[in-house]
Design a protein around this motif. Structure first.
Motif, PDB file in Angstrom:
ATOM      1  N   GLY A  64     -13.022  -0.808  33.114  1.00 51.81           N
ATOM      2  CA  GLY A  64     -13.019  -0.062  31.861  1.00 51.81           C
ATOM      3  C   GLY A  64     -12.867  -0.995  30.673  1.00 51.81           C
ATOM      4  N   ILE A  65     -12.844  -0.375  29.530  1.00 52.50           N
ATOM      5  CA  ILE A  65     -12.663  -1.096  28.279  1.00 52.50           C
ATOM      6  C   ILE A  65     -11.421  -0.523  27.601  1.00 52.50           C
ATOM      7  N   GLU A  66     -10.497  -1.390  27.250  1.00 51.53           N
ATOM      8  CA  GLU A  66      -9.334  -0.953  26.490  1.00 51.53           C
ATOM      9  C   GLU A  66      -9.569  -1.283  25.028  1.00 51.53           C
ATOM     10  N   LEU A  67      -9.096  -0.408  24.166  1.00 51.76           N
ATOM     11  CA  LEU A  67      -9.274  -0.595  22.731  1.00 51.76           C
ATOM     12  C   LEU A  67      -7.978  -1.067  22.097  1.00 51.76           C
ATOM     13  N   GLY A  68      -8.121  -1.914  21.097  1.00 54.80           N
ATOM     14  CA  GLY A  68      -6.962  -2.403  20.355  1.00 54.80           C
ATOM     15  C   GLY A  68      -6.422  -1.337  19.433  1.00 54.80           C
ATOM     16  N   ASP A  69      -5.479  -1.719  18.634  1.00 61.04           N
ATOM     17  CA  ASP A  69      -4.782  -0.818  17.724  1.00 61.04           C
ATOM     18  C   ASP A  69      -5.690  -0.422  16.557  1.00 61.04           C
ATOM     19  N   ALA A  70      -5.826   0.884  16.319  1.00 60.12           N
ATOM     20  CA  ALA A  70      -6.620   1.375  15.186  1.00 60.12           C
ATOM     21  C   ALA A  70      -5.854   1.254  13.880  1.00 60.12           C
ATOM     22  N   GLU A  71      -4.564   1.002  13.981  1.00 63.23           N
ATOM     23  CA  GLU A  71      -3.720   0.849  12.794  1.00 63.23           C
ATOM     24  C   GLU A  71      -4.106  -0.421  12.032  1.00 63.23           C
ATOM     25  N   GLY A  72      -4.480  -1.470  12.762  1.00 60.87           N
ATOM     26  CA  GLY A  72      -4.869  -2.725  12.130  1.00 60.87           C
ATOM     27  C   GLY A  72      -3.722  -3.356  11.373  1.00 60.87           C
ATOM     28  N   ARG A  73      -4.070  -4.086  10.333  1.00 62.96           N
ATOM     29  CA  ARG A  73      -3.060  -4.725   9.496  1.00 62.96           C
ATOM     30  C   ARG A  73      -3.416  -4.480   8.033  1.00 62.96           C
ATOM     31  N   LEU A  74      -2.407  -4.234   7.251  1.00 64.05           N
ATOM     32  CA  LEU A  74      -2.613  -4.003   5.826  1.00 64.05           C
ATOM     33  C   LEU A  74      -2.533  -5.328   5.081  1.00 64.05           C
ATOM     34  N   VAL A  75      -3.489  -5.531   4.194  1.00 65.60           N
ATOM     35  CA  VAL A  75      -3.542  -6.753   3.397  1.00 65.60           C
ATOM     36  C   VAL A  75      -3.608  -6.349   1.940  1.00 65.60           C
ATOM     37  N   HIS A  76      -2.806  -7.014   1.117  1.00 70.17           N
ATOM     38  CA  HIS A  76      -2.790  -6.713  -0.313  1.00 70.17           C
ATOM     39  C   HIS A  76      -3.924  -7.464  -0.991  1.00 70.17           C
ATOM     40  N   GLU A  77      -4.968  -6.728  -1.345  1.00 67.62           N
ATOM     41  CA  GLU A  77      -6.133  -7.270  -2.061  1.00 67.62           C
ATOM     42  C   GLU A  77      -6.507  -6.288  -3.156  1.00 67.62           C
ATOM     43  N   PRO A  78      -5.826  -6.333  -4.281  1.00 66.47           N
ATOM     44  CA  PRO A  78      -6.069  -5.325  -5.327  1.00 66.47           C
ATOM     45  C   PRO A  78      -7.470  -5.364  -5.919  1.00 66.47           C
ATOM     46  N   THR A  79      -8.186  -6.477  -5.778  1.00 67.10           N
ATOM     47  CA  THR A  79      -9.541  -6.562  -6.350  1.00 67.10           C
ATOM     48  C   THR A  79     -10.619  -6.094  -5.382  1.00 67.10           C
ATOM     49  N   HIS A  80     -10.239  -5.789  -4.153  1.00 71.75           N
ATOM     50  CA  HIS A  80     -11.215  -5.336  -3.153  1.00 71.75           C
ATOM     51  C   HIS A  80     -11.694  -3.933  -3.517  1.00 71.75           C
ATOM     52  N   PRO A  81     -12.993  -3.661  -3.400  1.00 74.81           N
ATOM     53  CA  PRO A  81     -13.512  -2.332  -3.773  1.00 74.81           C
ATOM     54  C   PRO A  81     -12.932  -1.182  -2.936  1.00 74.81           C
ATOM     55  N   LEU A  82     -12.448  -1.459  -1.731  1.00 74.97           N
ATOM     56  CA  LEU A  82     -11.886  -0.407  -0.882  1.00 74.97           C
ATOM     57  C   LEU A  82     -10.367  -0.292  -1.014  1.00 74.97           C
ATOM     58  N   ALA A  83      -9.764  -1.061  -1.908  1.00 78.56           N
ATOM     59  CA  ALA A  83      -8.308  -1.060  -2.047  1.00 78.56           C
ATOM     60  C   ALA A  83      -7.812   0.303  -2.521  1.00 78.56           C
ATOM     61  N   ASP A  84      -6.655   0.696  -1.987  1.00 79.48           N
ATOM     62  CA  ASP A  84      -6.049   1.960  -2.422  1.00 79.48           C
ATOM     63  C   ASP A  84      -5.331   1.730  -3.758  1.00 79.48           C
ATOM     64  N   GLU A  85      -4.628   2.753  -4.239  1.00 76.36           N
ATOM     65  CA  GLU A  85      -3.974   2.657  -5.550  1.00 76.36           C
ATOM     66  C   GLU A  85      -2.872   1.599  -5.586  1.00 76.36           C
ATOM     67  N   GLU A  86      -2.365   1.211  -4.409  1.00 78.01           N
ATOM     68  CA  GLU A  86      -1.351   0.156  -4.354  1.00 78.01           C
ATOM     69  C   GLU A  86      -1.974  -1.217  -4.115  1.00 78.01           C
ATOM     70  N   GLY A  87      -3.292  -1.281  -3.913  1.00 79.56           N
ATOM     71  CA  GLY A  87      -3.987  -2.551  -3.749  1.00 79.56           C
ATOM     72  C   GLY A  87      -4.132  -3.019  -2.314  1.00 79.56           C
ATOM     73  N   TYR A  88      -3.953  -2.124  -1.337  1.00 72.74           N
ATOM     74  CA  TYR A  88      -4.029  -2.509   0.072  1.00 72.74           C
ATOM     75  C   TYR A  88      -5.341  -2.071   0.704  1.00 72.74           C
ATOM     76  N   VAL A  89      -5.830  -2.906   1.620  1.00 71.22           N
ATOM     77  CA  VAL A  89      -6.974  -2.564   2.475  1.00 71.22           C
ATOM     78  C   VAL A  89      -6.554  -2.802   3.920  1.00 71.22           C
ATOM     79  N   ARG A  90      -7.257  -2.165   4.844  1.00 73.15           N
ATOM     80  CA  ARG A  90      -6.932  -2.272   6.265  1.00 73.15           C
ATOM     81  C   ARG A  90      -7.964  -3.175   6.949  1.00 73.15           C
ATOM     82  N   TYR A  91      -7.447  -4.150   7.683  1.00 75.69           N
ATOM     83  CA  TYR A  91      -8.282  -5.059   8.469  1.00 75.69           C
ATOM     84  C   TYR A  91      -7.967  -4.860   9.947  1.00 75.69           C
ATOM     85  N   PRO A  92      -8.927  -5.166  10.817  1.00 77.08           N
ATOM     86  CA  PRO A  92      -8.647  -5.065  12.254  1.00 77.08           C
ATOM     87  C   PRO A  92      -7.580  -6.070  12.670  1.00 77.08           C
TER      88      PRO A  92
END
Length: 133
Positions: A64-92
């Motif tokens: 079978g195939i096991e999948l990693g965590d969908a939670e990923g890691r939060l990175v503070h990148e306020p200039t990223h177009p996908l950043a939330d109001e606090e400036g965080y984006v989610r990376y694998p």
């Protein structure tokens, strides 16, 4: 053990290592894919192999195939177009060093299985030549 079992067993190894290489390459290709914090991060793929100790010939298979965590890691990148109001984006949560190690191991396993197929083929051809003489 039958005449061509070495090739059959090695071919199961080739299949498992190819799927492992596919999973690692997919993980590496998506390691830097950012998503918004309200979405799931890319989930790394991990191949689970098991032995085939039943029937003839033996070998390995992908269980079978096991999948990693969908939670990923939060990175503070306020200039990223996908950043939330606090400036965080989610990376694998993909560790590049670990994936490169996995890549090397999968490549070496594939090469070893391919070498077994080549050696077995050469042995069978030599046996045929002896039988002709």
């Amino acid at each position: 053990m039958g005449t061509f079992d070495a090739i059959g067993i090695a071919s199961t190894g080739l299949t498992v290592h190819r799927k492992w290489l596919d999973a690692v390459s997919d993980n590496l290709a998506n390691a830097n894919n950012a998503t918004s914090t309200d979405g799931a991060a890319f989930q790394a793929r991990y191949v689970v192999a098991t032995s085939m100790d039943y029937g003839e010939p033996a070998g390995v298979q992908v269980a079978g195939i096991e999948l990693g965590d969908a939670e990923g890691r939060l990175v503070h990148e306020p200039t990223h177009p996908l950043a939330d109001e606090e400036g965080y984006v989610r990376y694998p949560d993909v560790d590049m060093a670990s994936q490169m190690t996995q890549l090397i191991m999968a490549q070496r396993g594939y090469q070893a299985s391919a070498a077994v197929v080549d050696r077995a083929r050469e042995s069978y051809q030599s046996a045929l030549q002896i039988g002709r003489n």
